[in-house]
Write an enzyme that holds these catalytic residues in place. Sequence first.
Site, PDB file in Angstrom:
ATOM      1  N   ARG A 296      56.890 -30.929-118.724  1.00  0.00           N
ATOM      2  CA  ARG A 296      56.903 -30.364-120.076  1.00  0.00           C
ATOM      3  C   ARG A 296      58.211 -30.670-120.807  1.00  0.00           C
ATOM      4  NH1 ARG A 296      54.167 -26.353-117.186  1.00  0.00           N
ATOM      5  NH2 ARG A 296      52.163 -25.706-118.088  1.00  0.00           N
TER       6      ARG A 296
ATOM      7  N   ASP B   5      55.993 -23.771-106.818  1.00  0.00           N
ATOM      8  CA  ASP B   5      56.625 -23.348-108.075  1.00  0.00           C
ATOM      9  C   ASP B   5      55.656 -23.199-109.248  1.00  0.00           C
ATOM     10  OD1 ASP B   5      55.887 -25.951-108.619  1.00  0.00           O
ATOM     11  OD2 ASP B   5      57.927 -26.737-108.720  1.00  0.00           O
TER      12      ASP B   5
ATOM     13  N   GLU C 202      57.447 -24.040 -98.971  1.00  0.00           N
ATOM     14  CA  GLU C 202      58.364 -24.841 -99.797  1.00  0.00           C
ATOM     15  C   GLU C 202      59.289 -23.916-100.584  1.00  0.00           C
ATOM     16  OE1 GLU C 202      57.203 -28.869-101.816  1.00  0.00           O
ATOM     17  OE2 GLU C 202      57.593 -27.460-103.435  1.00  0.00           O
TER      18      GLU C 202
ATOM     19  N   GLU D 224      58.860 -24.088-113.817  1.00  0.00           N
ATOM     20  CA  GLU D 224      58.822 -24.072-112.353  1.00  0.00           C
ATOM     21  C   GLU D 224      60.044 -23.413-111.714  1.00  0.00           C
ATOM     22  OE1 GLU D 224      55.885 -27.117-113.651  1.00  0.00           O
ATOM     23  OE2 GLU D 224      57.943 -26.629-114.238  1.00  0.00           O
TER      24      GLU D 224
ATOM     25  N   HIS E 291      48.753 -39.020-117.275  1.00  0.00           N
ATOM     26  CA  HIS E 291      48.380 -37.619-117.085  1.00  0.00           C
ATOM     27  C   HIS E 291      47.423 -37.158-118.184  1.00  0.00           C
ATOM     28  CE1 HIS E 291      48.973 -33.243-116.495  1.00  0.00           C
ATOM     29  NE2 HIS E 291      49.340 -33.575-115.280  1.00  0.00           N
TER      30      HIS E 291
ATOM     31  N   HIS F  97      54.708 -36.157-116.258  1.00  0.00           N
ATOM     32  CA  HIS F  97      53.939 -34.981-116.662  1.00  0.00           C
ATOM     33  C   HIS F  97      54.799 -33.773-117.025  1.00  0.00           C
ATOM     34  CE1 HIS F  97      54.883 -33.942-112.508  1.00  0.00           C
ATOM     35  NE2 HIS F  97      54.582 -32.691-112.796  1.00  0.00           N
TER      36      HIS F  97
END
Length: 366
Positions: A213, A94, A116, A130, A242, A211
């Site tokens: 967003r 993604d 995936e 994603e 991160h 991590h």
Amino acid sequence: MKILVCIGTRPEAIKMAPICYELHKKNIPYKLCVTAQHRELLDQVIDFFQLKVDYDLDLMRKNQNLNFLSSKILFQMDAILDSEIFDLVIVHGDTTTSSMVALAAFHRQIKVMHIEAGLRTYNKHAPFPEEINRQLTGRLSDYHMAPTFSASKNLLEEGVKEKDILITGNSVIDALKFTRNKLAKGYSNPSIENLKNLLDLNSDIILVTGHRRENIGQGYINVCNAILELSKNDLQIVFPVHYNPNVRQVVFDKLKGIANIHLIEPLDYPSFVWLMKKAKVIISDSGGIQEEAPTFNIPVLVTREVTERLEGVLSGHSFLVGTNTSKIIDKTLELLSSTKFDTKVNPYGSGKAAELIVNFIKDYFK
């Protein structure tokens, strides 16, 4: 037959490494291209799995935005596809790398295989970006390697033909078993040795990562408030922080200087697997951890409002708590007080994904 395998981030490298191994094992020629949209974290995995990189676009730049990154991937991939003739381009998951590489291959009328494939939330803002990357890559792809039945079902409902879908399990389980075996045979590195010296392995350990967003800002503040409250108990909290400065600032402002909260730098992959095995509970917004932790029967509190990996929730391995401070505290304490967390087998596969994928390639091009 000539294949181009493309990766850009650490999770992609982890999940594609078993496929590269299997291609080599079956004497199928391929070239490996890294966009390096994540540089340091990606390089660690490349080194651990001893992958040979043929093309390195080296695109990582500090604070670059998604449009700038996307344009660079599209432009530089076109030059690679112009330099050699490929029959198949393989992308994963993604990321911006997966969607832009798939688009570049489509423009060249080269077949695309999506590893995936089929994971969906159908909320274009969660996970961002994603979810749209996955949907875009899916529309551009010719062959869809779905990790689970539900992912396959999503693809069928979107009009993908059944003959172009293969349910494989997730190749992260292949990578995890490879790494677990190396650790069992005595593999170590300086990072693992540092963790052994840092931690009291006789106490309960909570592993935290973050991590996403969509959690930047108040979301991470809420998670940190939960961690502060949990730290008042007799346990240890380990938080590999991160590199994203928007994550680091909140975490260090809220949690620095507390004796039983260990804020450490991001770990290389084998060190993270070693630490994950030691944890009693994991608090994370990571998709990969939702897939990996069931192998070790470790519960995951998913700090997201929705997840495209519902199999873990339905099987009782994962618990959606969002960034609600009270929910995180209450569920963590509940799980810590359990004498044993025991669930069924990992719903994301048995570690045979790479073999199934490469057999599909071999049979198709035969």
